[in-house]
Design a protein around this motif. Structure first.
Motif, PDB file in Angstrom:
ATOM      1  N   LYS A  43     -44.710 -29.795  98.229  1.00 41.96           N
ATOM      2  CA  LYS A  43     -45.580 -30.416  97.107  1.00 41.96           C
ATOM      3  C   LYS A  43     -45.788 -29.189  96.080  1.00 41.96           C
ATOM      4  O   LYS A  43     -45.876 -29.495  94.841  1.00 41.96           O
ATOM      5  CB  LYS A  43     -46.877 -30.831  97.704  1.00 41.96           C
ATOM      6  N   SER A  44     -45.913 -28.019  96.245  1.00 41.45           N
ATOM      7  CA  SER A  44     -45.827 -26.909  95.101  1.00 41.45           C
ATOM      8  C   SER A  44     -44.664 -26.863  94.350  1.00 41.45           C
ATOM      9  O   SER A  44     -44.636 -26.728  93.255  1.00 41.45           O
ATOM     10  CB  SER A  44     -46.302 -25.506  95.840  1.00 41.45           C
ATOM     11  N   LYS A  45     -43.400 -27.114  95.113  1.00 44.66           N
ATOM     12  CA  LYS A  45     -42.262 -27.237  94.231  1.00 44.66           C
ATOM     13  C   LYS A  45     -42.009 -28.774  93.366  1.00 44.66           C
ATOM     14  O   LYS A  45     -41.341 -28.919  92.649  1.00 44.66           O
ATOM     15  CB  LYS A  45     -40.986 -27.140  95.378  1.00 44.66           C
ATOM     16  N   GLY A  46     -42.757 -29.735  93.964  1.00 40.43           N
ATOM     17  CA  GLY A  46     -42.493 -31.194  93.277  1.00 40.43           C
ATOM     18  C   GLY A  46     -41.573 -31.790  93.740  1.00 40.43           C
ATOM     19  O   GLY A  46     -41.140 -33.030  93.047  1.00 40.43           O
ATOM     20  N   ARG A  47     -40.618 -31.358  94.693  1.00 41.81           N
ATOM     21  CA  ARG A  47     -39.457 -32.273  95.169  1.00 41.81           C
ATOM     22  C   ARG A  47     -38.888 -31.779  96.553  1.00 41.81           C
ATOM     23  O   ARG A  47     -39.595 -30.748  97.150  1.00 41.81           O
ATOM     24  CB  ARG A  47     -38.125 -31.625  94.250  1.00 41.81           C
ATOM     25  N   LEU A  48     -38.397 -32.769  97.142  1.00 36.34           N
ATOM     26  CA  LEU A  48     -37.888 -32.363  98.714  1.00 36.34           C
ATOM     27  C   LEU A  48     -36.362 -32.259  98.571  1.00 36.34           C
ATOM     28  O   LEU A  48     -35.879 -33.099  98.199  1.00 36.34           O
ATOM     29  CB  LEU A  48     -38.255 -33.687  99.443  1.00 36.34           C
ATOM     30  N   ILE A  49     -35.896 -31.204  99.043  1.00 39.15           N
ATOM     31  CA  ILE A  49     -34.438 -31.038  99.034  1.00 39.15           C
ATOM     32  C   ILE A  49     -33.651 -31.626 100.292  1.00 39.15           C
ATOM     33  O   ILE A  49     -34.117 -31.132 101.223  1.00 39.15           O
ATOM     34  CB  ILE A  49     -34.350 -29.563  99.020  1.00 39.15           C
ATOM     35  N   PHE A  88     -30.752 -34.386  96.456  1.00 37.65           N
ATOM     36  CA  PHE A  88     -29.977 -34.462  97.474  1.00 37.65           C
ATOM     37  C   PHE A  88     -28.904 -33.253  97.208  1.00 37.65           C
ATOM     38  O   PHE A  88     -28.098 -33.138  96.457  1.00 37.65           O
ATOM     39  CB  PHE A  88     -29.303 -35.753  97.306  1.00 37.65           C
ATOM     40  N   VAL A  89     -28.587 -32.480  98.356  1.00 36.53           N
ATOM     41  CA  VAL A  89     -27.960 -31.549  98.395  1.00 36.53           C
ATOM     42  C   VAL A  89     -26.657 -31.458  99.394  1.00 36.53           C
ATOM     43  O   VAL A  89     -27.163 -31.727 100.428  1.00 36.53           O
ATOM     44  CB  VAL A  89     -28.612 -30.060  98.670  1.00 36.53           C
ATOM     45  N   LYS A 103     -34.589 -22.458 104.166  1.00 38.00           N
ATOM     46  CA  LYS A 103     -35.191 -23.323 103.234  1.00 38.00           C
ATOM     47  C   LYS A 103     -34.103 -23.699 102.062  1.00 38.00           C
ATOM     48  O   LYS A 103     -34.877 -23.848 100.756  1.00 38.00           O
ATOM     49  CB  LYS A 103     -36.348 -22.409 102.585  1.00 38.00           C
ATOM     50  N   SER A 104     -33.093 -23.656 102.222  1.00 35.58           N
ATOM     51  CA  SER A 104     -31.936 -23.986 101.079  1.00 35.58           C
ATOM     52  C   SER A 104     -32.161 -25.698 101.011  1.00 35.58           C
ATOM     53  O   SER A 104     -31.784 -26.092  99.981  1.00 35.58           O
ATOM     54  CB  SER A 104     -30.611 -23.789 101.793  1.00 35.58           C
ATOM     55  N   ILE A 105     -32.448 -26.218 102.051  1.00 33.33           N
ATOM     56  CA  ILE A 105     -33.077 -27.503 102.147  1.00 33.33           C
ATOM     57  C   ILE A 105     -34.081 -27.765 102.610  1.00 33.33           C
ATOM     58  O   ILE A 105     -34.803 -26.779 103.614  1.00 33.33           O
ATOM     59  CB  ILE A 105     -31.735 -28.649 102.947  1.00 33.33           C
ATOM     60  N   ASP A 106     -34.812 -28.968 102.735  1.00 31.75           N
ATOM     61  CA  ASP A 106     -36.375 -29.034 103.358  1.00 31.75           C
ATOM     62  C   ASP A 106     -36.203 -30.158 104.550  1.00 31.75           C
ATOM     63  O   ASP A 106     -37.044 -30.253 105.373  1.00 31.75           O
ATOM     64  CB  ASP A 106     -37.157 -29.704 102.296  1.00 31.75           C
ATOM     65  N   PHE A 233     -36.979 -31.859 110.091  1.00 33.18           N
ATOM     66  CA  PHE A 233     -37.560 -30.903 109.315  1.00 33.18           C
ATOM     67  C   PHE A 233     -37.551 -29.635 110.296  1.00 33.18           C
ATOM     68  O   PHE A 233     -37.259 -29.623 111.376  1.00 33.18           O
ATOM     69  CB  PHE A 233     -38.823 -31.590 109.139  1.00 33.18           C
ATOM     70  N   ARG A 234     -38.023 -28.670 109.471  1.00 31.54           N
ATOM     71  CA  ARG A 234     -38.056 -27.339 110.147  1.00 31.54           C
ATOM     72  C   ARG A 234     -39.230 -27.320 111.473  1.00 31.54           C
ATOM     73  O   ARG A 234     -40.276 -28.292 111.411  1.00 31.54           O
ATOM     74  CB  ARG A 234     -38.785 -26.240 109.142  1.00 31.54           C
TER      75      ARG A 234
END
Length: 269
Positions: A43-49, A88-89, A103-106, A233-234
């Motif tokens: 949420k601090s980034k504002g996006r979900l990778i 999307f990555v 944490k390259s992706i979430d 997820f992690r």
């Protein structure tokens, strides 16, 4: 002289106090970072990778050049509920957990099969779609169970549920197994005649083979293992519980069923 010494001692004391204060401050920041929840982090980034591979009907680019799919749409709708932008990555499936932990992706949102090994190292949602591992061959190929493939060339995606199925089957253990980077590569090998059979996800097989596809002469001849898909997820991530809650809403309001019907899938029970 005594006053000078006192001044030096006082200066030394103040310097040490400042160093200790800065050290404590740094420790406090570090602890705060360590204690930050995964949900707060995204949420601090504002996006979900979102990590994915090109895998129809879950995540793929259609004939009009539009990136779409069941997982693509479901992830986008879920991110709207979370107040996050989906990013999307494309990833290497073989190193997906490394990318997640770095944490390259979430998350890994790409038709991920739920199993005990993965649950031990990642936080995985409740099942949302049913799947199975199936055997595919060229039309006209003689097939009478996996014993027909002893000594033959069999392909599956590396580090996938298909590969695990091959390695767990007593007959397929005696085949010439060749891992490929993607399930679509397995279909190419079958079409080219460089493989005798492939073990792939039912969801992909139903979408990419048969009338009107590039693999009209590739057919499903056997079902080997039933399974469910989940989002990973992690380990310990609190995002997982939030996504489970949202999935529950999508089941209740019919969104999940409508998406599954659109892409020819069967929702998990």
């Amino acid at each position: 002289m005594r006053k000078l010494k006192m001044k030096k001692l006082m200066a030394l004391f103040l310097t040490l106090a400042m160093i200790l204060a800065l050290g404590a401050c740094g420790t406090k920041r570090t602890n705060k970072s360590q204690d930050e929840s995964d949900l707060s982090y995204v949420k601090s980034k504002g996006r979900l990778i979102i990590g994915y591979t090109n895998y129809a009907p879950m995540n793929y680019t259609d004939e009009n050049g539009v990136f779409t799919g069941f997982d693509t749409e479901l992830a986008t709708l879920t991110c709207e509920k979370l107040g996050l932008e989906p990013q999307f990555v494309e990833i290497n499936w073989d190193t997906k957990e490394d990318e997640l932990n770095a944490k390259s992706i979430d998350c890994i949102w790409n038709g991920l099969t739920i199993d005990d090994d993965r649950k031990a190292t990642m936080e995985i949602t409740d099942p949302y779609v049913k799947n199975a591992q199936v055997v595919l061959v060229k039309e006209g190929t003689a097939y009478n169970g996996t014993e027909s493939l002893i000594g033959k060339t069999v392909v599956a995606e590396q580090s996938s549920a298909g590969e695990k199925t091959v390695k767990a089957d007593d007959n397929l253990k005696q085949a010439n197994y060749i891992p490929k980077n993607l399930q679509t590569e397995c279909l190419m090998e079958l079409k080219a005649g460089t493989a005798d059979a492939a073990v792939l996800d039912l969801t992909l097989a139903k979408t990419m083979t048969g009338k009107g596809t590039s693999y009209e002469d590739i057919i499903i001849v056997d079902y080997l293992a039933e399974e469910d898909y989940g989002v990973a997820f992690r380990k310990g991530s609190d995002i997982c519980a939030e996504v489970n809650r949202i999935f529950g809403e999508f089941v209740a309001d019919g969104t999940m069923a409508a998406l599954a019907e659109k892409y020819g899938l069967e929702p998990a029970e």
